[in-house]
Write a protein that holds these residues in place. Structure first.
Motif, short mmCIF file in Angstrom:
data_model
loop_
_atom_site.label_atom_id
_atom_site.label_comp_id
_atom_site.label_asym_id
_atom_site.label_seq_id
_atom_site.Cartn_x
_atom_site.Cartn_y
_atom_site.Cartn_z
N ASP A 67 29.59 41.62 5.02
CA ASP A 67 29.77 42.18 6.36
C ASP A 67 29.07 40.99 7.26
OD1 ASP A 67 30.16 43.29 8.76
OD2 ASP A 67 29.15 45.24 8.03
N VAL A 68 30.08 40.15 8.20
CA VAL A 68 29.30 39.20 8.90
C VAL A 68 28.33 39.84 10.06
CG1 VAL A 68 31.28 37.70 8.58
CG2 VAL A 68 31.45 39.13 10.28
N ARG A 69 28.38 41.03 10.25
CA ARG A 69 27.57 41.54 11.67
C ARG A 69 26.58 41.89 10.84
NH1 ARG A 69 31.38 46.52 12.44
NH2 ARG A 69 31.39 46.10 10.33
N THR A 70 26.03 41.79 9.58
CA THR A 70 24.80 42.32 8.85
C THR A 70 24.02 41.17 8.89
OG1 THR A 70 26.00 44.04 7.63
CG2 THR A 70 23.82 43.46 6.86
N ARG A 71 22.76 41.32 9.50
CA ARG A 71 21.78 40.54 9.42
C ARG A 71 20.68 40.62 8.48
NH1 ARG A 71 21.98 35.93 12.41
NH2 ARG A 71 19.80 36.26 13.14
N ILE A 72 19.98 42.01 8.32
CA ILE A 72 19.16 42.16 7.42
C ILE A 72 19.82 43.51 6.46
CG2 ILE A 72 16.85 43.35 7.29
CD1 ILE A 72 16.22 41.92 9.77
N ILE A 73 19.30 43.24 5.37
CA ILE A 73 19.76 44.62 4.36
C ILE A 73 18.35 45.13 4.00
CG2 ILE A 73 20.66 45.36 2.28
CD1 ILE A 73 22.80 43.00 2.56
N ALA A 74 17.70 46.23 4.35
CA ALA A 74 16.72 47.04 4.04
C ALA A 74 17.04 48.06 2.99
CB ALA A 74 16.02 47.56 5.16
N VAL A 75 16.21 48.28 2.12
CA VAL A 75 16.51 49.15 1.02
C VAL A 75 15.13 49.88 0.91
CG1 VAL A 75 17.04 49.29 -1.62
CG2 VAL A 75 18.08 47.49 -0.07
N THR A 76 15.27 51.29 0.65
CA THR A 76 14.12 52.25 0.45
C THR A 76 14.79 52.52 -0.82
OG1 THR A 76 13.91 52.79 2.83
CG2 THR A 76 13.13 54.17 1.11
#
Length: 93
Positions: free
Chosen positions: A61-70
């Motif tokens: 996804d080009v709009r995604t800058r950070i992927i945070a995973v809990t």
């Protein structure tokens, strides 16, 4: 094939856009886990850990800058990173 034609063919293959499939699809098609990885080695199967598919595919996804995973411990997030890195090493170095 002449030298110029082979250089042109190599340039064309290098200029191809990355494939249209996602990291999760690449992992199922290409990734083989070593025996030392997790409970067992063998082919990567998204059906084994379906909750990781969305995390892997979020990188597209080009709009995604950070992927945070809990997450809990030992659910496969390191393998997700290996899949993402493997995908981009093969298709978009």
């Amino acid at each position: 094939m002449t030298e110029g034609a082979s250089i042109f063919a190599a340039w064309l293959s290098a200029a191809e856009p990355p494939p249209s499939f996602m990291v999760s699809e690449w992992a199922e098609a290409c990734r083989v886990l070593p025996e030392s990885s997790g409970a067992r080695g063998g082919r990567w199967r998204n059906a084994t850990t379906p909750y990781l598919v969305g995390i892997m595919d979020a990188v597209h996804d080009v709009r995604t800058r950070i992927i945070a995973v809990t997450k809990g411990a030992q659910i496969g997030c390191s393998e997700v990173l290996h899949n993402v890195i493997g995908y981009f090493v093969e298709h978009d170095p």
